[in-house]
Design a protein around this motif. Structure first.
Motif, short mmCIF file in Angstrom:
data_model
loop_
_atom_site.label_atom_id
_atom_site.label_comp_id
_atom_site.label_asym_id
_atom_site.label_seq_id
_atom_site.Cartn_x
_atom_site.Cartn_y
_atom_site.Cartn_z
N GLY A 48 72.49 66.20 -28.67
CA GLY A 48 72.12 67.53 -29.15
C GLY A 48 72.14 68.50 -27.99
O GLY A 48 71.27 68.47 -27.11
N ALA A 49 73.16 69.34 -27.93
CA ALA A 49 73.32 70.24 -26.78
C ALA A 49 72.22 71.29 -26.74
O ALA A 49 71.73 71.73 -27.79
CB ALA A 49 74.68 70.94 -26.86
N PRO A 50 71.81 71.70 -25.55
CA PRO A 50 70.87 72.83 -25.44
C PRO A 50 71.44 74.08 -26.11
O PRO A 50 72.65 74.20 -26.31
CB PRO A 50 70.74 73.02 -23.92
CG PRO A 50 71.09 71.70 -23.33
CD PRO A 50 72.15 71.13 -24.24
N SER A 51 70.55 75.02 -26.42
CA SER A 51 70.99 76.22 -27.14
C SER A 51 72.01 77.02 -26.36
O SER A 51 72.87 77.69 -26.95
CB SER A 51 69.78 77.10 -27.49
OG SER A 51 69.06 77.44 -26.32
N SER A 52 71.94 76.98 -25.03
CA SER A 52 72.95 77.61 -24.18
C SER A 52 73.64 76.53 -23.36
O SER A 52 73.06 76.00 -22.41
CB SER A 52 72.33 78.66 -23.25
OG SER A 52 71.85 79.77 -23.98
N THR A 53 74.84 76.18 -23.76
CA THR A 53 75.61 75.14 -23.09
C THR A 53 76.93 75.74 -22.62
O THR A 53 77.67 76.34 -23.42
CB THR A 53 75.87 73.96 -24.03
OG1 THR A 53 74.62 73.31 -24.31
CG2 THR A 53 76.82 72.95 -23.42
N VAL A 54 77.23 75.59 -21.34
CA VAL A 54 78.40 76.20 -20.71
C VAL A 54 79.30 75.09 -20.17
O VAL A 54 78.84 74.23 -19.40
CB VAL A 54 77.98 77.11 -19.54
CG1 VAL A 54 79.22 77.70 -18.85
CG2 VAL A 54 77.06 78.22 -20.02
N LEU A 55 80.57 75.08 -20.57
CA LEU A 55 81.54 74.20 -19.94
C LEU A 55 82.16 74.97 -18.78
O LEU A 55 83.00 75.85 -18.98
CB LEU A 55 82.60 73.74 -20.95
CG LEU A 55 82.17 72.49 -21.72
CD1 LEU A 55 81.12 72.84 -22.79
CD2 LEU A 55 83.36 71.78 -22.34
N HIS A 56 81.67 74.63 -17.58
CA HIS A 56 82.11 75.36 -16.40
C HIS A 56 83.51 74.92 -16.00
O HIS A 56 83.92 73.79 -16.22
CB HIS A 56 81.09 75.17 -15.27
CG HIS A 56 81.58 74.44 -14.07
ND1 HIS A 56 82.32 75.04 -13.09
CD2 HIS A 56 81.42 73.15 -13.68
CE1 HIS A 56 82.60 74.15 -12.13
NE2 HIS A 56 82.06 73.00 -12.48
N CYS A 57 84.28 75.86 -15.47
CA CYS A 57 85.67 75.62 -15.08
C CYS A 57 86.40 74.88 -16.21
O CYS A 57 86.94 73.80 -16.01
CB CYS A 57 85.75 74.83 -13.78
SG CYS A 57 87.41 74.76 -13.08
N PHE A 58 86.41 75.50 -17.36
CA PHE A 58 86.97 74.85 -18.54
C PHE A 58 88.40 74.39 -18.25
O PHE A 58 89.21 75.13 -17.70
CB PHE A 58 86.95 75.80 -19.74
CG PHE A 58 87.44 75.16 -21.01
CD1 PHE A 58 86.63 74.28 -21.69
CD2 PHE A 58 88.72 75.42 -21.48
CE1 PHE A 58 87.08 73.66 -22.86
CE2 PHE A 58 89.17 74.81 -22.64
CZ PHE A 58 88.34 73.92 -23.33
N SER A 59 88.69 73.14 -18.66
CA SER A 59 90.00 72.57 -18.36
C SER A 59 90.62 71.90 -19.59
O SER A 59 91.60 71.16 -19.46
CB SER A 59 89.88 71.53 -17.24
OG SER A 59 88.97 70.50 -17.58
N GLY A 60 90.07 72.16 -20.77
CA GLY A 60 90.58 71.52 -21.98
C GLY A 60 91.75 72.27 -22.59
O GLY A 60 92.22 73.29 -22.08
N ASP A 61 92.18 71.77 -23.75
CA ASP A 61 93.31 72.37 -24.45
C ASP A 61 92.84 73.24 -25.60
O ASP A 61 91.63 73.50 -25.75
CB ASP A 61 94.27 71.29 -24.95
CG ASP A 61 93.62 70.30 -25.92
OD1 ASP A 61 92.48 70.55 -26.37
OD2 ASP A 61 94.26 69.27 -26.22
#
Length: 280
Positions: free
Chosen positions: A170-183
């Protein structure tokens, strides 16, 4: 602190019309022998419209320094965590439990608004260390929720497991994927889940079409920008030492990819940052 090449920090780009936040930077790290003058770097950044930064300390010495820095500089908030590559080393030395306890204590500081960067890194850690990374990631997720802090996620070559663990915990209410590298598919799934995607200078690289495609499907209200300084310096300075004042290069490249005006993107980036981290 100006110049070009691998041994110097590039000079100031054109200023942004609306000030934004460098969502992830490491002003505790010296690279290529270039001294770090934090006050000077922050002044340079502010001069080009990057008037707030989130300083990330992801080992114990850096986390301690980050707490000192956020007490010193009004334009700086902080994050603390154990980087996934730190965890196997600490476990091997018998220091992991004590390190967790200290990170939790440091994270309670009112100007530490982030637990992170935490997550998974399958590039530098061998398969036998991945189970420890999973346990650590789950611990940090729980800490962010208990302290009501934003979570910044490090994801290197581990997309599926990062998304799976965030879903399971269960992700926190503010979740950041830093340096996003996905598609594109990952970006769409993250946006649907309400995560924020933070793009670094990598999105400006000539060979990063897939990353720009992912950016193009990310809603404006889910976007952040970062340097990950002193690394990942944007084009045309790739390979030089990065610094927060180079954020405008990434912002302008993002605006071009999204087909939006630079002021429109700047306003969104600033608003999103304040929503995630609170006021500076």
């Amino acid at each position: 602190m100006s110049g070009s090449g691998r041994d110097a920090v590039p000079g100031l780009p054109d200023a942004l019309p609306i000030a934004v936040v460098d969502n992830h930077t490491h002003l505790d790290i010296e690279r290529d022998g270039v001294p770090v003058d934090v006050a000077d770097l922050l002044a340079r950044a502010a001069a080009v419209g990057v008037d707030r930064v989130v300083q990330i300390g992801c080992d114990l010495p850096a986390a301690r320094q980050t707490v000192e820095m956020v007490d010193t500089y009004a334009g700086m908030l902080g994050g603390v965590a154990l980087h996934p590559n730190e965890v196997p080393r600490l476990a091997e030395s018998g220091g992991l439990a004590a390190a967790y306890a200290e990170i939790e204590s440091l994270a309670r500081h009112p100007r530490i608004r982030v637990v992170g960067e935490t997550g998974l890194d399958y590039f530098r850690t061998a398969p036998e260390g991945q189970g420890l990374q999973h346990e650590s990631f789950r611990w940090h997720i729980d800490l962010a929720k208990r302290l009501d802090k934003a979570l910044q996620v490090h994801d290197r070559d581990a997309h599926a497991d990062v998304l799976r663990i965030l879903e399971e915990e269960g992700a926190p209410s503010s979740t950041v994927l830093h340096c996003f590298s996905g598609d594109v598919t990952m970006a769409q799934e993250c946006a649907e889940r309400g995560y924020y995607l933070s793009f670094a200078g990598t999105v400006t690289f000539k060979n990063a079409k897939g990353l720009r495609d992912a950016l193009s499907v990310t809603p404006l209200d889910r976007l952040l920008v970062e340097t990950d300084a002193p690394y990942l310096t944007p084009h045309p300075h790739r390979g030089a030492v990065n610094a927060p004042h180079l954020v405008p290069l990434t912002v302008r490249a993002m605006a071009a990819t999204l087909g939006v005006a630079v002021p429109t993107l700047c306003e969104a980036l600033s608003d999103n940052s304040e929503r995630v981290y609170g006021p500076w």
